[in-house]
Scaffold this active site. Sequence first.
Site: not given
Length: 165
Positions: A129-132, A105
């Site tokens: 969990h796209t940010c991670f 992110r």
Amino acid sequence: SQPFPQLGAMLSGLFEVLPEPFLAVFEFNELELMLGGVANIDVEDWKRNTTWSSESSSGTSMNTLKTWFFDIIKSWNHETRAKFLQFVTGTSQVPIGGFKNLQGRYGQIKKFEVKVINRVRKQQFPKSHTCFNRIDLPRYVSKKEMSELMMACTRIDFSVGFGDQ
């Protein structure tokens, strides 16, 4: 008068951020690679640069799940791989240098991560969990079930925003 005023406005804005002489040293394909990343998704590179964790050790073994996971990804064509990568990371492209340069992110290097979670129901979908760059992968009991539910994640329409119905 310009035939494409929108293009002129876009280039003007771009050159405010990146001066034209800086961009002039690149060929179009080099610039495309820098902006978009690598077009080909190397599954072996993906495998080497994936970290695994688990909530527990009961059920299907971690080694079996790893084998199924990458066998499934290898069986897909490039477009399906790209859609699954987008589901997990938010981008369908691999950065220059491969998966080892995948960013989180805040721009830090963040490897692709698979967290094996306990199933709470049948037909439980993976959760991203796209940010991670992380996917929570239920501990499936069969490769067929894992394949069907991972494939379902590639059918999500990413063109629809959060507020759209």
